[in-house]
Design a protein around this motif. Structure first.
Motif, PDB file in Angstrom:
ATOM      1  N   ASP A   1      26.227  26.141  54.648  1.00 37.83           N
ATOM      2  CA  ASP A   1      24.955  25.733  54.062  1.00 37.83           C
ATOM      3  C   ASP A   1      24.227  26.922  53.439  1.00 37.83           C
ATOM      4  OD1 ASP A   1      22.980  23.990  53.334  1.00 37.83           O
ATOM      5  OD2 ASP A   1      21.948  24.039  55.256  1.00 37.83           O
ATOM      6  N   LYS A   2      24.036  27.969  54.219  1.00 39.91           N
ATOM      7  CA  LYS A   2      23.279  29.135  53.764  1.00 39.91           C
ATOM      8  C   LYS A   2      24.169  30.188  53.105  1.00 39.91           C
ATOM      9  CE  LYS A   2      19.688  28.689  57.301  1.00 39.91           C
ATOM     10  NZ  LYS A   2      18.483  28.533  56.497  1.00 39.91           N
ATOM     11  N   MET A   3      25.485  30.059  53.269  1.00 40.01           N
ATOM     12  CA  MET A   3      26.439  31.007  52.700  1.00 40.01           C
ATOM     13  C   MET A   3      26.166  32.440  53.173  1.00 40.01           C
ATOM     14  SD  MET A   3      28.837  29.690  50.817  1.00 40.01           S
ATOM     15  CE  MET A   3      29.225  27.943  50.686  1.00 40.01           C
ATOM     16  N   GLU A   4      25.977  32.566  54.490  1.00 38.63           N
ATOM     17  CA  GLU A   4      25.799  33.885  55.086  1.00 38.63           C
ATOM     18  C   GLU A   4      26.105  33.800  56.571  1.00 38.63           C
ATOM     19  OE1 GLU A   4      21.669  34.747  54.343  1.00 38.63           O
ATOM     20  OE2 GLU A   4      21.052  33.849  56.261  1.00 38.63           O
ATOM     21  N   PHE A   5      26.430  34.961  57.151  1.00 39.65           N
ATOM     22  CA  PHE A   5      26.646  35.040  58.594  1.00 39.65           C
ATOM     23  C   PHE A   5      26.483  36.491  59.029  1.00 39.65           C
ATOM     24  CE2 PHE A   5      30.811  35.732  56.692  1.00 39.65           C
ATOM     25  CZ  PHE A   5      31.337  36.798  57.425  1.00 39.65           C
ATOM     26  N   ASP A   6      26.312  36.682  60.335  1.00 41.82           N
ATOM     27  CA  ASP A   6      26.126  38.020  60.900  1.00 41.82           C
ATOM     28  C   ASP A   6      27.389  38.500  61.595  1.00 41.82           C
ATOM     29  OD1 ASP A   6      23.387  38.318  60.168  1.00 41.82           O
ATOM     30  OD2 ASP A   6      22.822  36.961  61.793  1.00 41.82           O
ATOM     31  N   VAL A   7      27.647  39.787  61.464  1.00 42.08           N
ATOM     32  CA  VAL A   7      28.730  40.440  62.201  1.00 42.08           C
ATOM     33  C   VAL A   7      28.070  41.161  63.367  1.00 42.08           C
ATOM     34  CG1 VAL A   7      30.677  42.042  62.092  1.00 42.08           C
ATOM     35  CG2 VAL A   7      30.010  40.733  60.052  1.00 42.08           C
TER      36      VAL A   7
END
Length: 281
Positions: free
Chosen positions: A133-139
């Motif tokens: 949905d947001k096209m992002e994620f955290d590592v």
């Protein structure tokens, strides 16, 4: 940027509309349909037609959503620390990028295929909601936030083996690939065999659709199996007249192993053929 099908892929107007709608809305395109109706091939042809690289994520029963983002290899880092390897000081050396990460960091907009999503655990689609949905994620290991440079065209296929969560479905544009009718099937055959004899195609399709009409079949033959069968008929130079004499209710078609994929269906058709021959005496 519109998908209009390709020389190698016969797309119906409804399918082309679905692809273009998903691209315009920038939502994942969820494709369902019988196995062998060209769901996976669609992603390849969309990438080719739109001039985009294709990234394939083939889902298995053991696949976890995290693998699409990245995987941290803590075991290798521990081993290297014991051996005094200098690489151990950079945790990035032990992070393997998944297909979503690769699609997000691509300088060129890409097509991301998530193939057979229904094979995975029921929580798999829910675990990807935010990322798709947001096209992002955290590592978490490095504190990085990975954001898509170019929003990929996401194509998700399902064989309908299990229901997908409503929250996931709301974020997708949905299309069901109906099984091709006779006219569409003739176009598909022409793409694969442009010089094939028309009578052979006519007689083969007669048998093929008659087989699909047998209600007791556990697995109906699919498009890909028809293509394999025609390839064998051509290789063995089967005369169309031989096919014209065939009736699935009274005789087994030649090279039927390309069309029938389990022993129950073979035995059932053999029984029907035996009964039909017996009644005709």
């Amino acid at each position: 940027m519109r998908f209009e099908g390709t020389e190698r892929y016969v797309a119906t107007d409804d399918l082309k509309m679905a692809v273009n709608a998903a691209v315009t809305l920038q939502r994942p395109l969820l494709i369902k349909g019988e196995p062998g109706t060209g769901k996976t091939l669609l992603a390849e042809e969309v990438a080719d037609a739109l001039g985009m690289p294709l990234l394939r994520w083939h889902v298995k029963s053991t696949t976890k959503a995290q693998q699409g983002l990245y995987e941290y290899d803590a075991v290798s880092r521990l081993r290297d620390s014991q051996l005094g390897d200098e690489r151990v000081h950079d945790i990035g050396n032990y992070i393997r990028k998944g297909m979503l990460w690769q699609a997000f960091e691509s300088e060129q907009r890409s097509v991301l295929l998530i193939d057979e999503i229904d094979k995975a655990d029921i929580e798999f689609p829910n675990d990807l909601l935010t990322e798709l949905d947001k096209m992002e994620f955290d590592v978490y290991e490095t504190g990085e936030r990975i954001q898509a440079k170019q929003r990929p065209v996401v194509i998700i296929t399902s064989n309908n083996e299990k229901e997908l969560p409503d929250a996931f479905l709301r974020r997708c544009f949905f299309h069901y690939i109906a099984f091709p009718d006779r006219e569409t099937m003739q176009q598909i055959v022409a793409v694969h065999f442009p010089d094939i004899e028309r009578r052979l195609v006519h007689e083969a399709l007669e048998i093929f659709f008659q087989l699909r009409d047998v209600s007791q079949l556990k697995k109906k033959p699919s498009t890909s199996e028809l293509i394999d069968w025609l390839k064998l008929l051509l290789a063995d130079r089967i005369d169309p007249a031989v096919l014209a004499q065939q009736d699935p209710s009274s005789a087994m078609p030649p090279l039927y192993g390309a069309l029938l994929k389990n022993e129950q269906d073979v035995h059932m058709l053999q029984r029907l053929a035996f009964l039909a021959r017996r009644e005709s005496r």
